[in-house]
Enzyme design. Structure first.
Site, short mmCIF file in Angstrom:
data_model
loop_
_atom_site.label_atom_id
_atom_site.label_comp_id
_atom_site.label_asym_id
_atom_site.label_seq_id
_atom_site.Cartn_x
_atom_site.Cartn_y
_atom_site.Cartn_z
N CYS A 33 16.72 -11.99 8.67
CA CYS A 33 16.45 -10.54 8.66
C CYS A 33 17.51 -9.76 7.88
O CYS A 33 17.34 -8.57 7.64
CB CYS A 33 16.38 -10.00 10.08
SG CYS A 33 14.89 -10.52 10.92
N HIS A 39 12.81 -7.34 3.59
CA HIS A 39 11.55 -8.04 3.90
C HIS A 39 10.68 -7.06 4.66
O HIS A 39 11.15 -6.01 5.11
CB HIS A 39 11.81 -9.30 4.72
CG HIS A 39 12.39 -9.00 6.07
ND1 HIS A 39 13.72 -8.75 6.26
CD2 HIS A 39 11.80 -8.85 7.28
CE1 HIS A 39 13.94 -8.48 7.53
NE2 HIS A 39 12.79 -8.53 8.19
N HIS A 41 7.26 -6.02 7.48
CA HIS A 41 6.48 -6.36 8.68
C HIS A 41 5.24 -5.48 8.72
O HIS A 41 5.26 -4.35 8.24
CB HIS A 41 7.27 -6.08 9.96
CG HIS A 41 8.47 -6.93 10.12
ND1 HIS A 41 8.42 -8.23 10.56
CD2 HIS A 41 9.78 -6.66 9.91
CE1 HIS A 41 9.64 -8.73 10.61
NE2 HIS A 41 10.50 -7.80 10.21
N ASP A 79 5.04 4.71 7.37
CA ASP A 79 4.12 3.73 6.78
C ASP A 79 4.43 3.55 5.29
O ASP A 79 4.58 4.53 4.55
CB ASP A 79 2.68 4.21 6.97
CG ASP A 79 1.67 3.15 6.54
OD1 ASP A 79 1.95 1.95 6.68
OD2 ASP A 79 0.58 3.54 6.07
N HIS A 80 4.55 2.30 4.87
CA HIS A 80 4.88 1.94 3.48
C HIS A 80 6.23 2.50 3.05
O HIS A 80 6.41 2.91 1.91
CB HIS A 80 3.75 2.36 2.52
CG HIS A 80 2.56 1.46 2.63
ND1 HIS A 80 1.71 1.49 3.71
CD2 HIS A 80 2.10 0.47 1.83
CE1 HIS A 80 0.77 0.57 3.54
NE2 HIS A 80 0.99 -0.06 2.43
N GLU A 124 6.70 -6.17 16.36
CA GLU A 124 7.15 -6.48 15.00
C GLU A 124 6.37 -7.68 14.45
O GLU A 124 6.10 -7.77 13.26
CB GLU A 124 8.65 -6.77 14.98
CG GLU A 124 9.23 -6.77 13.59
CD GLU A 124 10.72 -7.02 13.59
OE1 GLU A 124 11.47 -6.09 13.26
OE2 GLU A 124 11.13 -8.13 13.95
NI NI Z 1 12.55 -7.89 10.13
#
Ligand code: NI
Length: 138
Positions: A33, A39, A41, A79-80, A124
């Site tokens: 992470c 990264h 989710h 969001d995004h 998550e």
């Molecule tokens: Ni993460």
């Protein structure tokens, strides 16, 4: 007492790290992470409001209204987005699921017009989620 749940989904990226640590030290604490370039989710958010039925409407809270509030106050901002950078109510915190759930609670707590905010659940992944029901001082 009744419990009304609205579920929303959003996608966002983040990196778990502390600025003052090296990449290696961050990897020790946060594992993959802490990948330096981040990264993403697909999060699932559940907002649970509790209360009694209003005899005039038959609702605890109108779910159309709850949806509108959550989308305006939370989803439109996250969001995004990159949760380390883009979200005003996440500035200065490590965007773990725990911290995001508490931050979302703080955004919504005083904005629920009928009933009372009871719980924030933030998934998550399919297998990992956090539930926050407010601080003990409340
Ligand atoms: Ni993460």
């Amino acid at each position: 007492m009744l419990y009304v749940t609205r579920r929303e989904v959003f996608s966002a990226s983040h990196r778990l790290y502390k600025k003052e640590l090296t990449d290696q030290e961050n990897e020790k604490i946060f594992g993959k992470c802490s990948n330096p370039s981040g990264h993403g989710h697909n999060y699932v958010l559940e907002v649970i409001v509790c209360g009694e039925i209003n005899p005039k409407t038959g609702y605890v809270i109108d779910l159309k209204l709850l949806k509108k509030i959550i989308r305006e106050i939370v989803i439109s901002k996250i969001d995004h987005k990159n949760l380390n950078v883009d979200v005003d109510f996440l500035h200065g915190i490590i965007p773990t699921t725990e911290n995001i759930a508490v931050a979302i609670w703080k955004q919504l707590e005083k904005r629920i017009p009928d009933g009372k905010l009871y719980s924030i659940k933030l998934f998550e992944t399919e297998n990992n989620y956090i539930e926050y029901r407010g601080s003990n001082e409340n």
